[in-house]
Design a protein around this motif. Structure first.
Motif, PDB file in Angstrom:
ATOM      1  N   LEU A  34     -27.483  54.708  31.371  1.00 38.27           N
ATOM      2  CA  LEU A  34     -25.974  54.965  30.841  1.00 38.27           C
ATOM      3  C   LEU A  34     -26.017  55.007  28.896  1.00 38.27           C
ATOM      4  N   ASP A  35     -26.750  53.858  28.833  1.00 41.47           N
ATOM      5  CA  ASP A  35     -27.013  53.571  27.364  1.00 41.47           C
ATOM      6  C   ASP A  35     -27.687  54.787  26.723  1.00 41.47           C
ATOM      7  N   GLU A  36     -28.862  55.225  27.199  1.00 37.86           N
ATOM      8  CA  GLU A  36     -29.568  56.311  26.819  1.00 37.86           C
ATOM      9  C   GLU A  36     -28.641  57.539  26.380  1.00 37.86           C
ATOM     10  N   LEU A  37     -27.799  57.918  27.613  1.00 41.41           N
ATOM     11  CA  LEU A  37     -26.956  59.219  27.478  1.00 41.41           C
ATOM     12  C   LEU A  37     -26.191  59.055  26.339  1.00 41.41           C
ATOM     13  N   GLY A  38     -25.321  57.983  25.800  1.00 37.25           N
ATOM     14  CA  GLY A  38     -24.649  57.550  24.874  1.00 37.25           C
ATOM     15  C   GLY A  38     -23.427  58.217  25.132  1.00 37.25           C
ATOM     16  N   SER A  39     -23.390  58.946  23.855  1.00 39.15           N
ATOM     17  CA  SER A  39     -22.098  60.000  23.710  1.00 39.15           C
ATOM     18  C   SER A  39     -22.343  61.393  23.930  1.00 39.15           C
ATOM     19  N   LEU A  40     -23.403  61.487  24.734  1.00 36.27           N
ATOM     20  CA  LEU A  40     -23.746  62.957  24.865  1.00 36.27           C
ATOM     21  C   LEU A  40     -22.700  63.688  25.920  1.00 36.27           C
ATOM     22  N   ARG A  41     -22.344  64.892  25.589  1.00 36.81           N
ATOM     23  CA  ARG A  41     -21.261  65.604  26.327  1.00 36.81           C
ATOM     24  C   ARG A  41     -21.516  66.803  27.049  1.00 36.81           C
ATOM     25  N   SER A  42     -22.866  66.920  27.093  1.00 40.05           N
ATOM     26  CA  SER A  42     -23.400  68.204  27.878  1.00 40.05           C
ATOM     27  C   SER A  42     -23.020  68.064  29.430  1.00 40.05           C
ATOM     28  N   LEU A  43     -22.747  69.232  30.145  1.00 44.37           N
ATOM     29  CA  LEU A  43     -22.363  69.035  31.526  1.00 44.37           C
ATOM     30  C   LEU A  43     -23.417  68.298  32.384  1.00 44.37           C
ATOM     31  N   SER A  44     -24.595  68.548  31.968  1.00 43.97           N
ATOM     32  CA  SER A  44     -25.830  67.500  32.908  1.00 43.97           C
ATOM     33  C   SER A  44     -25.544  66.194  32.472  1.00 43.97           C
ATOM     34  N   ALA A  45     -25.097  65.779  31.128  1.00 46.17           N
ATOM     35  CA  ALA A  45     -25.069  64.507  30.866  1.00 46.17           C
ATOM     36  C   ALA A  45     -23.722  63.861  31.455  1.00 46.17           C
ATOM     37  N   LEU A  46     -22.778  64.668  31.465  1.00 44.88           N
ATOM     38  CA  LEU A  46     -21.451  64.190  32.112  1.00 44.88           C
ATOM     39  C   LEU A  46     -21.544  64.149  33.660  1.00 44.88           C
ATOM     40  N   ASN A  47     -22.285  64.857  34.038  1.00 43.20           N
ATOM     41  CA  ASN A  47     -22.685  64.822  35.690  1.00 43.20           C
ATOM     42  C   ASN A  47     -23.473  63.471  35.824  1.00 43.20           C
ATOM     43  N   GLU A  48     -24.323  63.333  35.075  1.00 43.15           N
ATOM     44  CA  GLU A  48     -25.375  62.243  35.301  1.00 43.15           C
ATOM     45  C   GLU A  48     -24.522  60.738  35.188  1.00 43.15           C
ATOM     46  N   LYS A  49     -23.774  60.735  34.037  1.00 42.23           N
ATOM     47  CA  LYS A  49     -22.789  59.645  33.784  1.00 42.23           C
ATOM     48  C   LYS A  49     -21.701  59.401  34.787  1.00 42.23           C
ATOM     49  N   THR A  50     -21.198  60.266  35.577  1.00 41.39           N
ATOM     50  CA  THR A  50     -20.337  60.425  36.646  1.00 41.39           C
ATOM     51  C   THR A  50     -20.950  59.624  37.647  1.00 41.39           C
ATOM     52  N   VAL A  51     -22.386  59.893  38.006  1.00 42.96           N
ATOM     53  CA  VAL A  51     -23.042  59.258  39.175  1.00 42.96           C
ATOM     54  C   VAL A  51     -23.290  57.788  38.984  1.00 42.96           C
ATOM     55  N   LEU A  52     -23.801  57.264  37.391  1.00 41.55           N
ATOM     56  CA  LEU A  52     -24.119  56.130  37.147  1.00 41.55           C
ATOM     57  C   LEU A  52     -22.964  55.442  36.974  1.00 41.55           C
ATOM     58  N   LEU A  53     -21.713  55.867  36.728  1.00 39.37           N
ATOM     59  CA  LEU A  53     -20.740  54.906  36.415  1.00 39.37           C
ATOM     60  C   LEU A  53     -20.052  54.535  37.995  1.00 39.37           C
ATOM     61  N   ARG A  54     -20.424  55.600  38.914  1.00 35.63           N
ATOM     62  CA  ARG A  54     -19.867  55.243  40.202  1.00 35.63           C
ATOM     63  C   ARG A  54     -20.814  54.098  40.804  1.00 35.63           C
ATOM     64  N   LEU A  55     -22.195  54.403  40.580  1.00 35.32           N
ATOM     65  CA  LEU A  55     -23.105  53.500  41.156  1.00 35.32           C
ATOM     66  C   LEU A  55     -22.953  51.954  40.649  1.00 35.32           C
ATOM     67  N   LEU A  56     -22.508  51.972  39.394  1.00 36.73           N
ATOM     68  CA  LEU A  56     -22.337  50.646  38.620  1.00 36.73           C
ATOM     69  C   LEU A  56     -21.159  50.085  39.133  1.00 36.73           C
ATOM     70  N   GLY A  57     -19.965  50.866  39.632  1.00 34.21           N
ATOM     71  CA  GLY A  57     -18.828  50.220  40.129  1.00 34.21           C
ATOM     72  C   GLY A  57     -17.713  50.441  39.158  1.00 34.21           C
ATOM     73  N   ARG A  58     -17.859  51.216  38.092  1.00 31.02           N
ATOM     74  CA  ARG A  58     -16.971  51.480  36.968  1.00 31.02           C
ATOM     75  C   ARG A  58     -16.200  52.771  37.364  1.00 31.02           C
ATOM     76  N   LEU A  59     -15.357  52.558  38.412  1.00 29.91           N
ATOM     77  CA  LEU A  59     -14.744  53.769  39.076  1.00 29.91           C
ATOM     78  C   LEU A  59     -13.717  54.420  38.187  1.00 29.91           C
ATOM     79  N   ASP A  60     -13.135  53.542  37.428  1.00 27.76           N
ATOM     80  CA  ASP A  60     -11.806  54.459  36.405  1.00 27.76           C
ATOM     81  C   ASP A  60     -12.713  55.106  35.584  1.00 27.76           C
ATOM     82  N   ASP A  61     -13.760  54.537  34.951  1.00 29.42           N
ATOM     83  CA  ASP A  61     -14.554  55.426  33.886  1.00 29.42           C
ATOM     84  C   ASP A  61     -15.191  56.532  34.696  1.00 29.42           C
ATOM     85  N   ALA A  62     -15.808  56.490  35.866  1.00 29.67           N
ATOM     86  CA  ALA A  62     -16.293  57.447  36.646  1.00 29.67           C
ATOM     87  C   ALA A  62     -15.206  58.758  36.899  1.00 29.67           C
ATOM     88  N   ILE A  63     -14.181  58.319  37.151  1.00 31.54           N
ATOM     89  CA  ILE A  63     -13.333  59.501  37.718  1.00 31.54           C
ATOM     90  C   ILE A  63     -12.875  60.220  36.282  1.00 31.54           C
TER      91      ILE A  63
END
Length: 198
Positions: A34-63
């Motif tokens: 998640l740190d590596e992805l930083g502030s990247l806003r590409s669709l692939s980065a957003l998709n990956e961040k969604t998954v990572l945030l969900r897996l980390l239990g940060r569900l408000d951020d994930a949605i």
């Protein structure tokens, strides 16, 4: 594997909990990615961040990020990418406990994927809908979806590890369904015994 369903985060998933079907996660590796992805806003980065945030239990951020991914995919006009983003967002809804909402969304995704013959996305959606049914203790529908996901993955020529994971989910659901049927049989017998004349 289909570009819309491949998850670069798979290496951080250590397996699946046999009682919940939830991913077991290398939390440190997830945080680092998640740190590596930083502030990247590409669709692939957003998709990956969604998954990572969900897996980390940060569900408000994930949605929030999941909604952004859906908006961006809709803007690009790539319906296949949009469907993948919708499925990932529905996974977050499941983790938030919004199971009915997640099932409605995933059913729409299953229908669209099936209609367009996008088997990889259909497998992705139907497997996740099965997990929602599992969370609702609707083991009949969960088993139906999990079994369908196995057949779709076999048809796609998925890796032995993927097929084994899907088969394991089927076995888990079967075990819960058998326990549920046994328990309801016990309840029915108790009721019959109670109704028996003295």
């Amino acid at each position: 594997m289909n570009r819309t369903t491949w998850e670069p985060t798979l290496s951080i998933i250590l397996g699946y909990d046999p009682s919940t079907l939830r991913e077991r996660v290398d939390l440190r590796a997830a945080d680092e990615r998640l740190d590596e992805l930083g502030s990247l806003r590409s669709l692939s980065a957003l998709n990956e961040k969604t998954v990572l945030l969900r897996l980390l239990g940060r569900l408000d951020d994930a949605i929030v990020v999941g909604n952004e991914a859906v908006r961006q995919a809709r803007f690009t006009g790539d319906r296949e990418q949009l469907l993948g983003a919708r499925i990932r967002r529905a996974q977050v809804l499941q983790y938030q406990g919004k199971l009915d909402e997640a099932i409605v969304e995933l059913t729409g995704c299953v229908d669209e994927a099936r209609g367009r013959d996008w088997s990889a996305l259909e497998a992705f959606a139907v497997q996740n809908r099965g997990k929602c049914y599992f969370d609702q203790a609707d083991y009949e529908n969960a088993l139906s979806d999990m079994t369908a996901a196995v057949f779709l993955r076999e048809k796609l020529g998925a890796s032995p590890a993927e097929i084994e994971g899907a088969l394991t989910a089927v076995a888990v659901v079967q075990r819960f369904l058998e326990a549920q049927r046994a328990a309801s049989g016990e309840v029915a017998r108790s009721a019959d015994d109670g109704a028996a004349p003295a």
